[in-house]
Write a protein that holds these residues in place. Structure first.
Motif, PDB file in Angstrom:
ATOM      1  N   LEU A   1       0.828  -1.206   0.000  1.00  0.00           N
ATOM      2  CA  LEU A   1       0.000   0.000   0.000  1.00  0.00           C
ATOM      3  C   LEU A   1       0.863   1.257   0.000  1.00  0.00           C
ATOM      4  O   LEU A   1       0.513   2.258  -0.630  1.00  0.00           O
ATOM      5  N   GLU A   2       1.982   1.206   0.715  1.00  0.00           N
ATOM      6  CA  GLU A   2       2.886   2.359   0.740  1.00  0.00           C
ATOM      7  C   GLU A   2       3.468   2.629  -0.645  1.00  0.00           C
ATOM      8  O   GLU A   2       3.520   3.784  -1.097  1.00  0.00           O
ATOM      9  N   LYS A   3       3.890   1.580  -1.309  1.00  0.00           N
ATOM     10  CA  LYS A   3       4.438   1.749  -2.663  1.00  0.00           C
ATOM     11  C   LYS A   3       3.373   2.298  -3.604  1.00  0.00           C
ATOM     12  O   LYS A   3       3.639   3.165  -4.449  1.00  0.00           O
ATOM     13  N   LEU A   4       2.152   1.798  -3.445  1.00  0.00           N
ATOM     14  CA  LEU A   4       1.028   2.276  -4.250  1.00  0.00           C
ATOM     15  C   LEU A   4       0.795   3.761  -3.991  1.00  0.00           C
ATOM     16  O   LEU A   4       0.607   4.553  -4.921  1.00  0.00           O
ATOM     17  N   TRP A   5       0.816   4.140  -2.725  1.00  0.00           N
ATOM     18  CA  TRP A   5       0.620   5.532  -2.288  1.00  0.00           C
ATOM     19  C   TRP A   5       1.687   6.449  -2.869  1.00  0.00           C
ATOM     20  O   TRP A   5       1.398   7.539  -3.378  1.00  0.00           O
TER      21      TRP A   5
ATOM     22  N   GLU B   1       1.181  -5.435  -7.412  1.00  0.00           N
ATOM     23  CA  GLU B   1       0.647  -5.596  -8.769  1.00  0.00           C
ATOM     24  C   GLU B   1      -0.869  -5.816  -8.742  1.00  0.00           C
ATOM     25  O   GLU B   1      -1.589  -5.291  -9.611  1.00  0.00           O
ATOM     26  N   GLU B   2      -1.356  -6.576  -7.765  1.00  0.00           N
ATOM     27  CA  GLU B   2      -2.801  -6.802  -7.662  1.00  0.00           C
ATOM     28  C   GLU B   2      -3.533  -5.509  -7.322  1.00  0.00           C
ATOM     29  O   GLU B   2      -4.588  -5.208  -7.900  1.00  0.00           O
ATOM     30  N   TRP B   3      -2.986  -4.738  -6.384  1.00  0.00           N
ATOM     31  CA  TRP B   3      -3.619  -3.468  -6.020  1.00  0.00           C
ATOM     32  C   TRP B   3      -3.590  -2.504  -7.211  1.00  0.00           C
ATOM     33  O   TRP B   3      -4.563  -1.783  -7.472  1.00  0.00           O
ATOM     34  N   GLU B   4      -2.497  -2.493  -7.929  1.00  0.00           N
ATOM     35  CA  GLU B   4      -2.356  -1.595  -9.069  1.00  0.00           C
ATOM     36  C   GLU B   4      -3.430  -1.882 -10.107  1.00  0.00           C
ATOM     37  O   GLU B   4      -4.041  -0.953 -10.670  1.00  0.00           O
ATOM     38  N   ALA B   5      -3.675  -3.169 -10.366  1.00  0.00           N
ATOM     39  CA  ALA B   5      -4.703  -3.545 -11.343  1.00  0.00           C
ATOM     40  C   ALA B   5      -6.091  -3.098 -10.877  1.00  0.00           C
ATOM     41  O   ALA B   5      -6.954  -2.747 -11.698  1.00  0.00           O
TER      42      ALA B   5
ATOM     43  N   GLY C   1      -4.576  10.911  -7.857  1.00  0.00           N
ATOM     44  CA  GLY C   1      -5.903  10.823  -7.251  1.00  0.00           C
ATOM     45  C   GLY C   1      -6.095   9.714  -6.243  1.00  0.00           C
ATOM     46  O   GLY C   1      -7.225   9.467  -5.803  1.00  0.00           O
ATOM     47  N   LEU C   2      -5.015   9.036  -5.833  1.00  0.00           N
ATOM     48  CA  LEU C   2      -5.148   7.957  -4.851  1.00  0.00           C
ATOM     49  C   LEU C   2      -5.016   8.503  -3.425  1.00  0.00           C
ATOM     50  O   LEU C   2      -4.151   9.322  -3.140  1.00  0.00           O
TER      51      LEU C   2
END
Length: 234
Positions: free
Chosen positions: A118-122, A222-226, A129-130
């Motif tokens: 989640l941190e990497k996604l953030w 990768e799953e969160w990104e999708a 917009g996340l």
């Protein structure tokens, strides 16, 4: 005899002359020393005008978030405060394309380790917009939160559990929901195993409601990104 009278007259004349001399001296005015003019007092300096007030240097005030549109009707409302004292409510949804609300607990290792993704996604998508929230329970200590952040590097806001989140709690951790910019909890294809587990512990209607909205496993980056890319701005 004549000589004595002559001497007496001389003494009288000398005595008279001395008396006149003393009177003349007494009558002569004594010239007083010239009075020195006192110097004029120096003029007092005019009071200095007060200096213009200087604004203290510092960071500019944050730009207030835009008000939600008139048709903004979120699925739920909430109020919570992060670890730095910043307040959040449902209006945060309107300001972001997608918001991840991730409930975790220190005794669930998967819910802690999953914060790294989640941190990497953030870090990669916050400018598109996340928004990400880490939600902790009332019994979670400051030391446990600090340890979880140190382990995963999580820097997104951590907020205390709000009663409004209860409707979306599966009873297991991690427990994650996604909310779009209209304030609606995003549905996803339910995991059959998750649904079966929920049915065994609750009524079927509630189990089906949760199974379509709640992620109960720590997804990879990768799953969160999708999941989030379809919602993000280009």
């Amino acid at each position: 005899m004549k000589k004595m009278i002559s001497l007496l007259l001389v003494f009288v004349l000398l005595f008279a002359l001395c008396g006149c001399s003393k009177k003349a001296s007494a009558a002569a005015p004594i010239s007083a020393p010239a009075a020195q003019e006192a110097p004029a007092p120096a003029a007092e300096p005019a009071p200095a005008a007060p200096a213009a007030a200087q604004e203290p240097a510092g960071a500019a005030e944050p730009t207030p978030a835009p008000a939600p549109p008139a048709d903004f009707k979120p699925d739920f409302t909430f109020s919570a405060v992060d670890r730095e004292g910043n307040e959040y409510d449902e209006s945060v949804f309107a300001g972001h394309a997608i918001t991840i609300i991730n409930a975790w607990t220190p005794w669930s290792e998967p819910s802690v380790s999953g914060m790294a993704a989640l941190e990497k996604l953030w870090e990669n998508y916050r400018d598109r917009g996340l928004m990400v929230f880490g939600v902790y329970g009332m019994s979670t200590t400051a030391e446990e939160i600090k340890a979880a952040k140190a382990q995963t590097g999580a820097s997104y806001p951590f907020i205390g559990f709000a009663p409004a989140f209860m409707e979306y709690q599966s009873g297991s951790f991690p427990n994650t929901i996604l909310v779009d910019s209209k304030g609606h909890v995003v549905t996803h294809a339910p995991d059959p195993d998750v649904l079966a587990d929920l049915v065994n512990n609750s009524d079927r209607d509630w189990a089906e409601f949760l199974a379509e909205r709640v992620y109960v496993a720590p997804l990879s980056y990768e799953e969160w990104e999708a999941v989030i890319l379809p919602y993000l701005t280009k």
